[in-house]
Design a protein around this motif. Sequence first.
Motif, PDB file in Angstrom:
ATOM      1  N   TRP A   1      84.727   3.130 -28.858  1.00  0.00           N
ATOM      2  CA  TRP A   1      84.381   4.212 -29.830  1.00  0.00           C
ATOM      3  C   TRP A   1      83.271   3.972 -30.390  1.00  0.00           C
ATOM      4  CZ3 TRP A   1      83.338   3.990 -35.177  1.00  0.00           C
ATOM      5  CH2 TRP A   1      83.070   5.338 -35.694  1.00  0.00           C
ATOM      6  N   LEU A   2      82.915   2.747 -30.623  1.00  0.00           N
ATOM      7  CA  LEU A   2      81.564   2.333 -31.115  1.00  0.00           C
ATOM      8  C   LEU A   2      80.387   2.637 -29.928  1.00  0.00           C
ATOM      9  CD1 LEU A   2      80.268   1.472 -33.877  1.00  0.00           C
ATOM     10  CD2 LEU A   2      80.782  -1.102 -32.890  1.00  0.00           C
ATOM     11  N   ALA A   3      80.696   2.239 -28.772  1.00  0.00           N
ATOM     12  CA  ALA A   3      79.778   2.459 -27.781  1.00  0.00           C
ATOM     13  C   ALA A   3      79.554   3.978 -27.377  1.00  0.00           C
ATOM     14  CB  ALA A   3      80.406   1.733 -26.424  1.00  0.00           C
ATOM     15  N   ASP A   4      80.412   4.723 -27.779  1.00  0.00           N
ATOM     16  CA  ASP A   4      80.329   6.214 -27.612  1.00  0.00           C
ATOM     17  C   ASP A   4      79.626   6.870 -28.621  1.00  0.00           C
ATOM     18  OD1 ASP A   4      81.656   5.772 -24.913  1.00  0.00           O
ATOM     19  OD2 ASP A   4      83.491   6.678 -26.041  1.00  0.00           O
ATOM     20  N   GLN A   5      79.291   6.418 -29.804  1.00  0.00           N
ATOM     21  CA  GLN A   5      78.470   6.960 -30.728  1.00  0.00           C
ATOM     22  C   GLN A   5      77.190   7.163 -30.480  1.00  0.00           C
ATOM     23  OE1 GLN A   5      80.615   8.199 -33.468  1.00  0.00           O
ATOM     24  NE2 GLN A   5      82.070   7.512 -32.024  1.00  0.00           N
ATOM     25  N   LYS A   6      76.697   8.274 -30.670  1.00  0.00           N
ATOM     26  CA  LYS A   6      75.182   8.482 -30.626  1.00  0.00           C
ATOM     27  C   LYS A   6      74.254   7.485 -31.107  1.00  0.00           C
ATOM     28  CE  LYS A   6      75.019  12.987 -28.826  1.00  0.00           C
ATOM     29  NZ  LYS A   6      73.863  13.158 -27.712  1.00  0.00           N
ATOM     30  N   GLU A   7      74.812   7.235 -32.659  1.00  0.00           N
ATOM     31  CA  GLU A   7      74.174   6.537 -33.496  1.00  0.00           C
ATOM     32  C   GLU A   7      75.230   5.404 -34.118  1.00  0.00           C
ATOM     33  OE1 GLU A   7      71.534   7.796 -36.330  1.00  0.00           O
ATOM     34  OE2 GLU A   7      70.611   9.452 -35.118  1.00  0.00           O
ATOM     35  N   GLN A   8      74.928   4.129 -33.951  1.00  0.00           N
ATOM     36  CA  GLN A   8      75.793   3.152 -34.689  1.00  0.00           C
ATOM     37  C   GLN A   8      75.911   3.424 -36.084  1.00  0.00           C
ATOM     38  OE1 GLN A   8      75.544  -0.799 -33.175  1.00  0.00           O
ATOM     39  NE2 GLN A   8      76.493  -1.368 -34.942  1.00  0.00           N
ATOM     40  N   PRO A   9      77.099   3.579 -36.752  1.00  0.00           N
ATOM     41  CA  PRO A   9      77.257   3.741 -38.170  1.00  0.00           C
ATOM     42  C   PRO A   9      76.485   2.492 -38.851  1.00  0.00           C
ATOM     43  CG  PRO A   9      79.544   3.747 -37.157  1.00  0.00           C
ATOM     44  CD  PRO A   9      78.455   3.362 -36.072  1.00  0.00           C
ATOM     45  N   ALA A  10      75.933   3.061 -39.938  1.00  0.00           N
ATOM     46  CA  ALA A  10      75.162   2.090 -40.906  1.00  0.00           C
ATOM     47  C   ALA A  10      76.131   0.646 -41.267  1.00  0.00           C
ATOM     48  CB  ALA A  10      74.667   2.645 -42.010  1.00  0.00           C
ATOM     49  N   LYS A  11      77.423   0.938 -41.414  1.00  0.00           N
ATOM     50  CA  LYS A  11      77.970  -0.283 -41.743  1.00  0.00           C
ATOM     51  C   LYS A  11      79.297  -0.113 -40.706  1.00  0.00           C
ATOM     52  CE  LYS A  11      77.178   0.117 -46.800  1.00  0.00           C
ATOM     53  NZ  LYS A  11      77.543   0.318 -47.982  1.00  0.00           N
ATOM     54  N   ALA A  12      78.986  -0.696 -39.612  1.00  0.00           N
ATOM     55  CA  ALA A  12      79.683  -0.572 -38.305  1.00  0.00           C
ATOM     56  C   ALA A  12      80.872  -1.336 -38.589  1.00  0.00           C
ATOM     57  CB  ALA A  12      79.121  -1.175 -37.190  1.00  0.00           C
ATOM     58  N   VAL A  13      81.025  -2.594 -39.086  1.00  0.00           N
ATOM     59  CA  VAL A  13      82.014  -3.598 -39.467  1.00  0.00           C
ATOM     60  C   VAL A  13      82.986  -3.052 -40.074  1.00  0.00           C
ATOM     61  CG1 VAL A  13      82.770  -5.857 -39.918  1.00  0.00           C
ATOM     62  CG2 VAL A  13      80.834  -5.753 -38.361  1.00  0.00           C
TER      63      VAL A  13
ATOM     64  N   ALA B   1      86.525  -7.023 -35.437  1.00  0.00           N
ATOM     65  CA  ALA B   1      85.705  -6.288 -35.800  1.00  0.00           C
ATOM     66  C   ALA B   1      84.223  -6.590 -35.247  1.00  0.00           C
ATOM     67  CB  ALA B   1      85.439  -5.792 -37.195  1.00  0.00           C
ATOM     68  N   CYS B   2      84.125  -7.665 -35.530  1.00  0.00           N
ATOM     69  CA  CYS B   2      82.733  -8.384 -34.754  1.00  0.00           C
ATOM     70  C   CYS B   2      82.988  -8.363 -33.459  1.00  0.00           C
ATOM     71  CB  CYS B   2      82.455  -9.820 -35.750  1.00  0.00           C
ATOM     72  SG  CYS B   2      82.056  -9.758 -37.555  1.00  0.00           S
ATOM     73  N   GLU B   3      84.041  -8.953 -32.974  1.00  0.00           N
ATOM     74  CA  GLU B   3      84.250  -9.046 -31.354  1.00  0.00           C
ATOM     75  C   GLU B   3      84.232  -7.650 -30.556  1.00  0.00           C
ATOM     76  OE1 GLU B   3      87.940 -10.829 -31.132  1.00  0.00           O
ATOM     77  OE2 GLU B   3      87.186 -12.966 -31.164  1.00  0.00           O
ATOM     78  N   ALA B   4      84.634  -6.560 -31.581  1.00  0.00           N
ATOM     79  CA  ALA B   4      84.283  -5.329 -30.968  1.00  0.00           C
ATOM     80  C   ALA B   4      83.046  -4.851 -31.078  1.00  0.00           C
ATOM     81  CB  ALA B   4      85.266  -4.241 -32.095  1.00  0.00           C
ATOM     82  N   CYS B   5      82.241  -5.068 -32.058  1.00  0.00           N
ATOM     83  CA  CYS B   5      80.759  -4.945 -32.092  1.00  0.00           C
ATOM     84  C   CYS B   5      80.158  -5.572 -30.885  1.00  0.00           C
ATOM     85  CB  CYS B   5      80.092  -5.371 -33.414  1.00  0.00           C
ATOM     86  SG  CYS B   5      80.459  -4.444 -34.905  1.00  0.00           S
TER      87      CYS B   5
END
Length: 60
Positions: free
Chosen positions: A16-28, A42-46
């Motif tokens: 999901w995170l990789a598919d975002q055009k812009e990474q959310p400001a507070k991704a974790v 969450a850190c591993e997902a990032c």
Amino acid sequence: MTDASENPNTVAAAQWLADQKEQPAKAVPTIRERFSLSMKEACEACALAQKYRTARRAFG
């Protein structure tokens, strides 16, 4: 120690995170809430999302 790719929620969050055009400001915090992950997961997902983005740029 487990591999991040063994947890389906971590992989889903990374995709999901990789598919975002812009990474959310507070991704974790965002993916922790959205995918019910621990801080570590969450850190591993990032990190996994970054690998996905790199692979997409390299291999299309």
